[in-house]
Design a protein around this motif. Sequence first.
Motif, PDB file in Angstrom:
ATOM      1  N   PRO A  39     -35.182 -16.676  -6.389  1.00 48.78           N
ATOM      2  CA  PRO A  39     -36.540 -16.578  -5.840  1.00 48.78           C
ATOM      3  C   PRO A  39     -36.629 -15.448  -4.808  1.00 48.78           C
ATOM      4  CG  PRO A  39     -35.646 -18.809  -5.602  1.00 48.78           C
ATOM      5  CD  PRO A  39     -34.541 -17.933  -6.079  1.00 48.78           C
ATOM      6  N   ARG A  40     -37.838 -14.989  -4.570  1.00 51.19           N
ATOM      7  CA  ARG A  40     -38.043 -13.890  -3.616  1.00 51.19           C
ATOM      8  C   ARG A  40     -37.533 -14.238  -2.225  1.00 51.19           C
ATOM      9  NH1 ARG A  40     -43.178 -10.328  -4.710  1.00 51.19           N
ATOM     10  NH2 ARG A  40     -42.702  -9.901  -2.544  1.00 51.19           N
ATOM     11  N   LEU A  41     -37.733 -15.481  -1.816  1.00 51.34           N
ATOM     12  CA  LEU A  41     -37.283 -15.904  -0.489  1.00 51.34           C
ATOM     13  C   LEU A  41     -35.754 -15.826  -0.387  1.00 51.34           C
ATOM     14  CD1 LEU A  41     -38.120 -16.992   2.266  1.00 51.34           C
ATOM     15  CD2 LEU A  41     -37.920 -19.296   1.330  1.00 51.34           C
ATOM     16  N   THR A  42     -35.071 -16.212  -1.441  1.00 46.82           N
ATOM     17  CA  THR A  42     -33.605 -16.143  -1.447  1.00 46.82           C
ATOM     18  C   THR A  42     -33.137 -14.700  -1.421  1.00 46.82           C
ATOM     19  OG1 THR A  42     -33.543 -18.207  -2.701  1.00 46.82           O
ATOM     20  CG2 THR A  42     -31.532 -16.892  -2.669  1.00 46.82           C
ATOM     21  N   ARG A  43     -33.820 -13.828  -2.166  1.00 44.28           N
ATOM     22  CA  ARG A  43     -33.477 -12.403  -2.143  1.00 44.28           C
ATOM     23  C   ARG A  43     -33.617 -11.844  -0.730  1.00 44.28           C
ATOM     24  NH1 ARG A  43     -33.717  -9.059  -6.696  1.00 44.28           N
ATOM     25  NH2 ARG A  43     -33.695 -10.219  -8.636  1.00 44.28           N
ATOM     26  N   GLY A  44     -34.703 -12.211  -0.058  1.00 43.89           N
ATOM     27  CA  GLY A  44     -34.914 -11.759   1.320  1.00 43.89           C
ATOM     28  C   GLY A  44     -33.856 -12.298   2.269  1.00 43.89           C
ATOM     29  N   ALA A  45     -33.478 -13.563   2.066  1.00 46.65           N
ATOM     30  CA  ALA A  45     -32.439 -14.160   2.920  1.00 46.65           C
ATOM     31  C   ALA A  45     -31.093 -13.467   2.695  1.00 46.65           C
ATOM     32  CB  ALA A  45     -32.332 -15.653   2.640  1.00 46.65           C
ATOM     33  N   LEU A  46     -30.769 -13.149   1.441  1.00 50.71           N
ATOM     34  CA  LEU A  46     -29.520 -12.434   1.163  1.00 50.71           C
ATOM     35  C   LEU A  46     -29.530 -11.038   1.802  1.00 50.71           C
ATOM     36  CD1 LEU A  46     -28.871 -13.409  -2.558  1.00 50.71           C
ATOM     37  CD2 LEU A  46     -27.484 -14.020  -0.576  1.00 50.71           C
ATOM     38  N   ALA A  47     -30.668 -10.356   1.724  1.00 51.93           N
ATOM     39  CA  ALA A  47     -30.772  -9.025   2.334  1.00 51.93           C
ATOM     40  C   ALA A  47     -30.615  -9.117   3.850  1.00 51.93           C
ATOM     41  CB  ALA A  47     -32.101  -8.387   1.969  1.00 51.93           C
ATOM     42  N   ALA A  48     -31.283 -10.096   4.464  1.00 55.98           N
ATOM     43  CA  ALA A  48     -31.169 -10.273   5.914  1.00 55.98           C
ATOM     44  C   ALA A  48     -29.741 -10.638   6.301  1.00 55.98           C
ATOM     45  CB  ALA A  48     -32.139 -11.351   6.390  1.00 55.98           C
ATOM     46  N   GLY A  49     -29.091 -11.458   5.482  1.00 56.54           N
ATOM     47  CA  GLY A  49     -27.696 -11.814   5.744  1.00 56.54           C
ATOM     48  C   GLY A  49     -26.781 -10.605   5.648  1.00 56.54           C
ATOM     49  N   GLY A  50     -27.032  -9.736   4.667  1.00 56.63           N
ATOM     50  CA  GLY A  50     -26.237  -8.517   4.535  1.00 56.63           C
ATOM     51  C   GLY A  50     -26.393  -7.605   5.731  1.00 56.63           C
ATOM     52  N   ILE A  51     -27.612  -7.481   6.220  1.00 56.51           N
ATOM     53  CA  ILE A  51     -27.866  -6.649   7.396  1.00 56.51           C
ATOM     54  C   ILE A  51     -27.197  -7.259   8.633  1.00 56.51           C
ATOM     55  CG2 ILE A  51     -29.674  -5.826   8.965  1.00 56.51           C
ATOM     56  CD1 ILE A  51     -31.450  -5.575   6.424  1.00 56.51           C
ATOM     57  N   ALA A  52     -27.303  -8.586   8.770  1.00 58.43           N
ATOM     58  CA  ALA A  52     -26.671  -9.258   9.913  1.00 58.43           C
ATOM     59  C   ALA A  52     -25.150  -9.110   9.865  1.00 58.43           C
ATOM     60  CB  ALA A  52     -27.061 -10.731   9.925  1.00 58.43           C
ATOM     61  N   LEU A  53     -24.579  -9.228   8.672  1.00 59.94           N
ATOM     62  CA  LEU A  53     -23.135  -9.049   8.519  1.00 59.94           C
ATOM     63  C   LEU A  53     -22.726  -7.629   8.890  1.00 59.94           C
ATOM     64  CD1 LEU A  53     -20.392 -10.178   7.572  1.00 59.94           C
ATOM     65  CD2 LEU A  53     -20.999  -9.360   5.281  1.00 59.94           C
ATOM     66  N   SER A  54     -23.494  -6.648   8.455  1.00 61.00           N
ATOM     67  CA  SER A  54     -23.198  -5.252   8.785  1.00 61.00           C
ATOM     68  C   SER A  54     -23.254  -5.021  10.291  1.00 61.00           C
ATOM     69  CB  SER A  54     -24.194  -4.324   8.096  1.00 61.00           C
ATOM     70  OG  SER A  54     -24.089  -4.449   6.709  1.00 61.00           O
ATOM     71  N   ALA A  55     -24.283  -5.566  10.924  1.00 59.05           N
ATOM     72  CA  ALA A  55     -24.428  -5.390  12.371  1.00 59.05           C
ATOM     73  C   ALA A  55     -23.284  -6.064  13.123  1.00 59.05           C
ATOM     74  CB  ALA A  55     -25.770  -5.952  12.829  1.00 59.05           C
ATOM     75  N   SER A  56     -22.869  -7.236  12.658  1.00 60.09           N
ATOM     76  CA  SER A  56     -21.771  -7.925  13.353  1.00 60.09           C
ATOM     77  C   SER A  56     -20.446  -7.195  13.146  1.00 60.09           C
ATOM     78  CB  SER A  56     -21.665  -9.378  12.893  1.00 60.09           C
ATOM     79  OG  SER A  56     -21.320  -9.435  11.531  1.00 60.09           O
ATOM     80  N   LEU A  57     -20.214  -6.641  11.952  1.00 55.07           N
ATOM     81  CA  LEU A  57     -18.989  -5.876  11.732  1.00 55.07           C
ATOM     82  C   LEU A  57     -18.960  -4.612  12.581  1.00 55.07           C
ATOM     83  CD1 LEU A  57     -18.481  -6.196   7.879  1.00 55.07           C
ATOM     84  CD2 LEU A  57     -17.110  -7.232   9.681  1.00 55.07           C
ATOM     85  N   ALA A  58     -20.122  -4.024  12.815  1.00 50.75           N
ATOM     86  CA  ALA A  58     -20.189  -2.814  13.639  1.00 50.75           C
ATOM     87  C   ALA A  58     -19.741  -3.096  15.065  1.00 50.75           C
ATOM     88  CB  ALA A  58     -21.599  -2.244  13.626  1.00 50.75           C
ATOM     89  N   THR A  59     -19.971  -4.305  15.550  1.00 53.08           N
ATOM     90  CA  THR A  59     -19.567  -4.630  16.913  1.00 53.08           C
ATOM     91  C   THR A  59     -18.056  -4.812  17.029  1.00 53.08           C
ATOM     92  OG1 THR A  59     -19.841  -7.014  16.602  1.00 53.08           O
ATOM     93  CG2 THR A  59     -21.760  -5.774  17.390  1.00 53.08           C
ATOM     94  N   PHE A  60     -17.378  -5.075  15.906  1.00 48.71           N
ATOM     95  CA  PHE A  60     -15.930  -5.260  15.932  1.00 48.71           C
ATOM     96  C   PHE A  60     -15.167  -3.969  15.719  1.00 48.71           C
ATOM     97  CE2 PHE A  60     -17.294  -9.564  14.473  1.00 48.71           C
ATOM     98  CZ  PHE A  60     -16.922 -10.231  15.626  1.00 48.71           C
ATOM     99  N   GLY A  61     -15.854  -2.861  15.590  1.00 48.90           N
ATOM    100  CA  GLY A  61     -15.185  -1.582  15.451  1.00 48.90           C
ATOM    101  C   GLY A  61     -14.945  -1.147  14.020  1.00 48.90           C
ATOM    102  N   ILE A  62     -15.692  -1.692  13.090  1.00 48.89           N
ATOM    103  CA  ILE A  62     -15.504  -1.319  11.693  1.00 48.89           C
ATOM    104  C   ILE A  62     -15.850   0.153  11.469  1.00 48.89           C
ATOM    105  CG2 ILE A  62     -17.812  -1.968  10.889  1.00 48.89           C
ATOM    106  CD1 ILE A  62     -14.673  -2.784   8.946  1.00 48.89           C
ATOM    107  N   ILE A  63     -16.716   0.698  12.289  1.00 47.47           N
ATOM    108  CA  ILE A  63     -17.101   2.111  12.147  1.00 47.47           C
ATOM    109  C   ILE A  63     -15.896   3.011  12.412  1.00 47.47           C
ATOM    110  CG2 ILE A  63     -18.530   3.942  13.126  1.00 47.47           C
ATOM    111  CD1 ILE A  63     -20.690   1.772  13.543  1.00 47.47           C
ATOM    112  N   ALA A  64     -15.144   2.708  13.460  1.00 49.23           N
ATOM    113  CA  ALA A  64     -13.944   3.493  13.759  1.00 49.23           C
ATOM    114  C   ALA A  64     -12.901   3.322  12.658  1.00 49.23           C
ATOM    115  CB  ALA A  64     -13.366   3.073  15.106  1.00 49.23           C
TER     116      ALA A  64
END
Length: 106
Positions: A39-64
């Motif tokens: 469903p569209r709502l699930t697609r949106g939740a997965l996208a938001a989860g992916g963005i949240a995961l990316s942001a949290s990994l960035a705080t742990f130094g994944i960029i370096a």
Amino acid sequence: MVYLVTLFGTLVETGVGFIQGTIERIDAVRVEANAPPLPRLTRGALAAGGIALSASLATFGIIALIAEGYGMLAWGAFAVYVLPVLSVGVWMIRRADRDAAGAAAG
């Protein structure tokens, strides 16, 4: 300024494409298993989860870590592609020149 906007836009486009591709793969697996599409709502939740995961990994130094990884990949490419061309390639060229000189003299 134009370069920065273009660079940022490219990064955003890559991230969006990755998240969209992941969601489409999940959806394709569900459809192949005879489950209903996401469903569209699930697609949106997965996208938001992916963005949240990316942001949290960035705080742990994944960029370096990624930046260092690209440096290691560059050295690996140098070892796999450049060194053989500089060693075996130069040896083959010299051998061909020597054979051509011997054929011309004989």
